[in-house]
Design an enzyme around this catalytic site. Structure first.
Site, PDB file in Angstrom:
ATOM      1  N   HIS A 282       0.845  -1.202   0.000  1.00 26.19           N
ATOM      2  CA  HIS A 282       0.000   0.000   0.000  1.00 26.19           C
ATOM      3  C   HIS A 282       0.883   1.256   0.000  1.00 26.19           C
ATOM      4  O   HIS A 282       0.656   2.187  -0.769  1.00 26.19           O
ATOM      5  CB  HIS A 282      -0.933  -0.038   1.214  1.00 26.19           C
ATOM      6  CG  HIS A 282      -1.637   1.255   1.477  1.00 26.19           C
ATOM      7  ND1 HIS A 282      -2.936   1.492   1.089  1.00 26.19           N
ATOM      8  CD2 HIS A 282      -1.212   2.393   2.079  1.00 26.19           C
ATOM      9  CE1 HIS A 282      -3.282   2.714   1.447  1.00 26.19           C
ATOM     10  NE2 HIS A 282      -2.250   3.284   2.046  1.00 26.19           N
ATOM     11  N   GLU A 283       1.902   1.255   0.869  1.00 29.44           N
ATOM     12  CA  GLU A 283       2.802   2.417   0.929  1.00 29.44           C
ATOM     13  C   GLU A 283       3.547   2.599  -0.391  1.00 29.44           C
ATOM     14  O   GLU A 283       3.739   3.726  -0.865  1.00 29.44           O
ATOM     15  CB  GLU A 283       3.803   2.264   2.083  1.00 29.44           C
ATOM     16  CG  GLU A 283       3.169   2.254   3.473  1.00 29.44           C
ATOM     17  CD  GLU A 283       2.440   3.555   3.785  1.00 29.44           C
ATOM     18  OE1 GLU A 283       2.855   4.606   3.292  1.00 29.44           O
ATOM     19  OE2 GLU A 283       1.432   3.513   4.511  1.00 29.44           O
ATOM     20  N   HIS A 286       1.551   4.450  -2.926  1.00 32.77           N
ATOM     21  CA  HIS A 286       1.609   5.909  -2.832  1.00 32.77           C
ATOM     22  C   HIS A 286       2.780   6.445  -3.652  1.00 32.77           C
ATOM     23  O   HIS A 286       2.662   7.473  -4.314  1.00 32.77           O
ATOM     24  CB  HIS A 286       1.783   6.349  -1.380  1.00 32.77           C
ATOM     25  CG  HIS A 286       0.508   6.290  -0.588  1.00 32.77           C
ATOM     26  ND1 HIS A 286      -0.642   6.921  -1.003  1.00 32.77           N
ATOM     27  CD2 HIS A 286       0.210   5.692   0.589  1.00 32.77           C
ATOM     28  CE1 HIS A 286      -1.598   6.699  -0.106  1.00 32.77           C
ATOM     29  NE2 HIS A 286      -1.111   5.951   0.863  1.00 32.77           N
ATOM     30  N   GLU A 364      -5.681   7.194  -1.118  1.00 30.80           N
ATOM     31  CA  GLU A 364      -5.695   5.958  -0.322  1.00 30.80           C
ATOM     32  C   GLU A 364      -6.350   4.812  -1.096  1.00 30.80           C
ATOM     33  O   GLU A 364      -5.865   3.686  -1.063  1.00 30.80           O
ATOM     34  CB  GLU A 364      -6.430   6.178   1.004  1.00 30.80           C
ATOM     35  CG  GLU A 364      -5.728   7.119   1.963  1.00 30.80           C
ATOM     36  CD  GLU A 364      -4.301   6.705   2.275  1.00 30.80           C
ATOM     37  OE1 GLU A 364      -4.015   5.479   2.351  1.00 30.80           O
ATOM     38  OE2 GLU A 364      -3.453   7.601   2.403  1.00 30.80           O
ATOM     39  N   ASP A 368      -4.527   1.347  -2.086  1.00 30.98           N
ATOM     40  CA  ASP A 368      -5.135   0.042  -1.768  1.00 30.98           C
ATOM     41  C   ASP A 368      -5.217  -0.826  -3.020  1.00 30.98           C
ATOM     42  O   ASP A 368      -4.887  -2.019  -2.990  1.00 30.98           O
ATOM     43  CB  ASP A 368      -6.558   0.230  -1.205  1.00 30.98           C
ATOM     44  CG  ASP A 368      -6.544   0.584   0.278  1.00 30.98           C
ATOM     45  OD1 ASP A 368      -5.472   0.499   0.897  1.00 30.98           O
ATOM     46  OD2 ASP A 368      -7.626   0.949   0.799  1.00 30.98           O
TER      47      ASP A 368
END
Ligand SMILES: [Zn+2]
Length: 420
Positions: A282-283, A286, A364, A368
């Site tokens: 997930h990070e 980003h 976000e 995801d």
């Protein structure tokens, strides 16, 4: 503009923001309390009624505390501005310091005194938050001595970092001509970039211990994920977050070659390897979607607008008088302009914040989705539920409160978007 018009506009914005905050918080409290009795469908097995109610009580406690701190900080803001607090401080310091030490020292003294008084006012609130709210809900792990040490370190750090940049900007305001705001903005951008590089290496270690990730099985999993995603980071670190709080987290930090991945030890102890991999994916999402870069560019663009506006406002008498300050005649007004701007801008920005929150929630969802492709979607789901549960984040927030404040979508929306 008349200074009395600015006073009225400022007071109106302040009043509107308080009413909005109060209204949103009461909506959120009512919504959370109304759904306290039942775990939302899909979460009942993993979370359980006990944890759901724990989260509701924690959320309501924090909101009530927010309301008290909003009331106090608004009173302080009115005290500084319309009631003449900054004006009084300014006159006292100007008369005492300018004759003996000159205008630059006086201006620095004004900014430092303002910073010191503001921190002292905030101190009891910070203590209450840690030793009442966090303590009561089982999150705080700090003893009072450690907390005091943290506060001192933070204050000292603020002084060491803040004084030089404040001095530089004040000097530019006085010496760089009418286009000073462009130079000051350049200095500000340079300072921010430097801070991003320096933070993980020199500043964060003042507060926590960072050790290289040692679990070889996990390290292998994480490194192969990063290779799959085409991502190079300097290192994987474990932070002893458990010394201060039971809250769990993971984050990316740094810029360029100082870039690193940091896992809280509290996160590692709670999640399985697959779940940690999903959180990291997930990070990475980003980064792959350039959210960090876009946010940085957005912030720099906003600060350019801010400096340009300040460049104009600092030359207007109504700006000072409308916010409760009589401009100096025999001394520069730059420090006053900076302080008034810093006090007034958040009042207006409060109404713009939902726009930023909206883009943050969109990011976000994208992160995801990225994680579901590069790691197991079921692992991400499990990890998120554990994090919501362990951090006592409510699963039933008020939709309007979410729209206004939430940087992350609520759990139910994230699960729905993942198709789970
Ligand atoms: Zn995220």
């Amino acid at each position: 503009m008349q200074s009395s018009t600015l006073s009225l506009v400022f007071a109106a914005f302040l009043l509107a923001s308080i009413i909005t905050k109060l209204w949103l918080a009461s909506r959120q409290i009512r919504h959370v309390v109304k759904h306290r009795g039942q775990v939302p469908a899909g979460f009942d097995m993993a979370v359980g009624l006990y944890n759901h109610q724990r989260a509701a009580d924690y959320t309501v406690d924090k909101l009530r505390f927010d309301l008290v701190s909003t009331a106090i900080s608004t009173a302080v803001l009115v005290g500084w501005t319309l009631l003449g607090g900054l004006d009084a401080l300014n006159i006292a310091l100007r008369d005492a310091v300018v004759p003996s030490h000159g205008p630059l020292v006086y201006q620095l003294a004004l900014i430092l005194s303002f910073g010191l008084i503001s921190s002292l006012v905030d101190l009891p609130l910070a203590a209450w938050s840690t030793f009442r709210i966090e303590q009561r809900h089982g999150f705080n792990r700090m003893k009072f001595g450690m907390w005091v040490g943290d506060q001192l370190k933070e204050g000292l750090l603020g002084l060491v970092l803040g004084a030089p940049i404040a001095a530089l900007i004040l000097w530019l305001m006085g010496a760089a001509g009418p286009q000073w705001w462009l130079w000051a903005w350049g200095a500000w951008v340079g300072f921010s970039l430097l801070l991003m590089i320096v933070f993980p290496i020199f500043i964060a270690p003042l507060f926590n211990k960072f050790s290289p990730l040692e679990d070889d099985a996990l390290k292998g999993k994480v490194e192969s994920l990063m290779a799959r995603c085409g991502f190079a980071a300097k290192g994987l670190f474990v932070m002893d977050g458990s010394r201060r709080s039971a809250h769990a987290n993971a984050y990316f930090t740094g810029l360029g070659s100082s870039k690193r991945v940091v896992f809280y030890d509290t996160l590692l102890s709670r999640l399985s390897h697959g779940e940690i991999e999903a959180v990291l994916a997930h990070e990475l999402g980003h980064f792959k979607h350039k959210h960090v870069l876009k946010r940085m560019i957005g912030m720099f663009a906003m600060s350019l607008l801010g400096f340009a506006l300040l460049g104009w406002l600092s030359r207007q008498v109504f700006f000072y008088q409308g916010l409760g300050v009589t401009p100096n005649l025999g001394a520069p007004n730059d420090a006053l302009a900076l302080l008034l701007f810093m006090l007034a801008v958040p009042v207006v920005m409060f109404f713009v914040a939902p726009v930023f929150a909206h883009f943050s929630r969109r990011d976000e969802f994208q992160a995801d989705a990225y994680a579901c492709v590069h790691a197991q979607a079921t692992d991400l789901r499990q990890a998120l539920i554990k994090l919501y549960k362990d951090n006592s984040s409510t699963l039933t927030p008020d939709p309007l409160y979410v729209r206004f404040y939430y940087s992350h979508p609520p759990a139910s929306e994230r699960m729905a978007a993942m198709g789970l």
